[in-house]
Design a protein around this motif. Sequence first.
Motif, PDB file in Angstrom:
ATOM      1  N   ALA A 248       0.681  -1.014   0.087  1.00  0.00           N
ATOM      2  CA  ALA A 248       0.097   0.195  -0.547  1.00  0.00           C
ATOM      3  C   ALA A 248       0.555   1.459  -0.269  1.00  0.00           C
ATOM      4  N   ALA A 249       1.658   1.678   0.522  1.00  0.00           N
ATOM      5  CA  ALA A 249       2.565   2.426   0.775  1.00  0.00           C
ATOM      6  C   ALA A 249       3.677   2.400   0.095  1.00  0.00           C
ATOM      7  N   GLN A 250       4.274   1.450  -0.690  1.00  0.00           N
ATOM      8  CA  GLN A 250       5.262   1.246  -2.296  1.00  0.00           C
ATOM      9  C   GLN A 250       3.823   2.001  -3.424  1.00  0.00           C
ATOM     10  N   LEU A 251       2.798   1.501  -3.292  1.00  0.00           N
ATOM     11  CA  LEU A 251       1.791   1.581  -4.428  1.00  0.00           C
ATOM     12  C   LEU A 251       1.593   3.499  -3.932  1.00  0.00           C
ATOM     13  N   ARG A 252       0.405   3.703  -3.010  1.00  0.00           N
ATOM     14  CA  ARG A 252       0.910   5.287  -2.748  1.00  0.00           C
ATOM     15  C   ARG A 252       1.868   6.046  -3.389  1.00  0.00           C
ATOM     16  N   ILE A 253       2.908   5.429  -3.582  1.00  0.00           N
ATOM     17  CA  ILE A 253       4.515   6.447  -3.511  1.00  0.00           C
ATOM     18  C   ILE A 253       4.701   6.744  -5.186  1.00  0.00           C
ATOM     19  N   LEU A 254       4.236   5.745  -5.831  1.00  0.00           N
ATOM     20  CA  LEU A 254       4.004   5.448  -7.099  1.00  0.00           C
ATOM     21  C   LEU A 254       2.928   6.353  -8.183  1.00  0.00           C
ATOM     22  N   LEU A 255       1.718   6.357  -7.086  1.00  0.00           N
ATOM     23  CA  LEU A 255       0.565   7.003  -8.133  1.00  0.00           C
ATOM     24  C   LEU A 255       0.928   8.230  -7.982  1.00  0.00           C
ATOM     25  N   GLU A 256       1.547   8.646  -6.825  1.00  0.00           N
ATOM     26  CA  GLU A 256       2.041  10.507  -6.387  1.00  0.00           C
ATOM     27  C   GLU A 256       2.718  10.782  -7.851  1.00  0.00           C
ATOM     28  N   GLU A 257       3.531  10.294  -7.889  1.00  0.00           N
ATOM     29  CA  GLU A 257       4.663  10.332  -9.662  1.00  0.00           C
ATOM     30  C   GLU A 257       3.785  10.322 -10.363  1.00  0.00           C
ATOM     31  N   TYR A 258       3.144   8.856 -10.651  1.00  0.00           N
ATOM     32  CA  TYR A 258       3.247   8.700 -12.182  1.00  0.00           C
ATOM     33  C   TYR A 258       1.706  10.087 -12.357  1.00  0.00           C
ATOM     34  N   GLY A 259       0.671  10.792 -11.703  1.00  0.00           N
ATOM     35  CA  GLY A 259      -0.338  11.029 -11.618  1.00  0.00           C
ATOM     36  C   GLY A 259       0.086  12.844 -12.271  1.00  0.00           C
ATOM     37  N   LEU A 260       1.200  12.635 -12.311  1.00  0.00           N
ATOM     38  CA  LEU A 260       1.845  14.471 -13.003  1.00  0.00           C
ATOM     39  C   LEU A 260       2.025  14.210 -14.058  1.00  0.00           C
ATOM     40  N   PHE A 261       1.728  13.264 -14.495  1.00  0.00           N
ATOM     41  CA  PHE A 261       1.587  12.788 -16.295  1.00  0.00           C
ATOM     42  C   PHE A 261       1.276  12.577 -16.470  1.00  0.00           C
ATOM     43  N   CYS A 262       0.175  11.247 -15.830  1.00  0.00           N
ATOM     44  CA  CYS A 262      -1.350  10.724 -16.145  1.00  0.00           C
ATOM     45  C   CYS A 262      -2.623  10.491 -15.764  1.00  0.00           C
ATOM     46  N   ASP A 263      -3.267   9.971 -15.923  1.00  0.00           N
ATOM     47  CA  ASP A 263      -4.190  10.305 -15.571  1.00  0.00           C
ATOM     48  C   ASP A 263      -4.555   8.292 -14.561  1.00  0.00           C
ATOM     49  N   PHE A 264      -5.088   8.073 -13.156  1.00  0.00           N
ATOM     50  CA  PHE A 264      -5.105   6.990 -13.131  1.00  0.00           C
ATOM     51  C   PHE A 264      -6.593   6.625 -11.944  1.00  0.00           C
ATOM     52  N   ASP A 265      -7.044   6.029 -12.883  1.00  0.00           N
ATOM     53  CA  ASP A 265      -8.684   5.580 -12.722  1.00  0.00           C
ATOM     54  C   ASP A 265      -7.842   4.302 -10.580  1.00  0.00           C
ATOM     55  N   PRO A 266      -8.766   4.811  -9.824  1.00  0.00           N
ATOM     56  CA  PRO A 266      -8.590   4.120  -8.462  1.00  0.00           C
ATOM     57  C   PRO A 266      -8.846   2.545  -8.457  1.00  0.00           C
ATOM     58  N   ILE A 267     -10.312   2.410  -8.979  1.00  0.00           N
ATOM     59  CA  ILE A 267     -10.787   1.378  -9.297  1.00  0.00           C
ATOM     60  C   ILE A 267      -9.974   0.158  -9.605  1.00  0.00           C
ATOM     61  N   GLU A 268      -9.152   0.154 -10.687  1.00  0.00           N
ATOM     62  CA  GLU A 268      -7.819  -0.352 -10.742  1.00  0.00           C
ATOM     63  C   GLU A 268      -7.449  -0.814  -9.945  1.00  0.00           C
TER      64      GLU A 268
END
Length: 332
Positions: A248-268
Amino acid sequence: MQPGTEATPFAELTPEVILGAIEHLGYQTSGRFLALNSYENRVYQIGIEDDEPLVAKFYRAGRWPDEAIFEEHSFAAELAARDIPVIAPLADVNGDTLFRYQGQRFAVYPRRGGRRPELEDEQTLRWLGRFLGRLHAVGRAGRFQYRPRLSVERYGDDALERLLASTLLPVELRTNFELAARQLIEAVREVITRVGPQTEIRLHGDFHPGNILWTPRGPHVVDLDDTQSGPAVQDLWLLLWGERSDMAAQLRILLEEYGLFCDFDPIEIQLIEALRALRMLHHCAWVAERWDDPAFPLAFSWFATPRFWESQLIEFREQLNAVLGPVLVLDT
């Protein structure tokens, strides 16, 4: 020399053919080459006179049609053109990237060094999050025509049928193995139905740490051989490891940076354990299907033992609990 078969497609890939293929493109080889870690295809580092070595990938016959390989190469070139550090194949003067020599299809790449990324390092995760965000932003901008989709039919149903056809599956375990696998596939199907249709984008498709070459300047990413269409989370969850709280902690970190460039649907996020289950089935079927290739018994000798199949049965049951269990919740 006996011709290669679908089971042993590299029987005729001799040192003379390997070096001859590269010289056929106009390079002067040094006569030295080194086999690199690859099972599905054959990959070699080729010495070049008075120049840096090249890497040659010889494709397994019968796996991909030419059109699918062209899409792999085109996607890699599209990413590289956006300064996304994917190692793309080299083109000849005609712009071609897929070549033929003595019945073998192959591509040539520049050699890039690096080591496996340290996923326990937060800055490494942040860098990879930005990388995937950029890759997926490009992936959303186009569609594959010939590359496959990540689906429960292909990775689940078809994989199980190949496993049941294998003589490696012990007869005394077959009934329980099939039952556990079918229960797992049905649970995956239920999760995918509950989540509903998701946007399918062009993915790396096999974004595990072994396909990432880490350097002081960041990653180089290799091996788009499994590039396909699917949900974005497929490229993200392979970077997660450890206990649920760690992931959970790793995914949060990944998505913080991912979201700077691309949208992510959290339902995935609800798909993670279902996708893990499909990867387990697919990998098992892949090894079984390739068993007649001499490289596979050497690399996966344990696969032919009853103990492996017993442990795989247990892992299917454990993964069923994970698929049916609580969804990963990101920490805050």
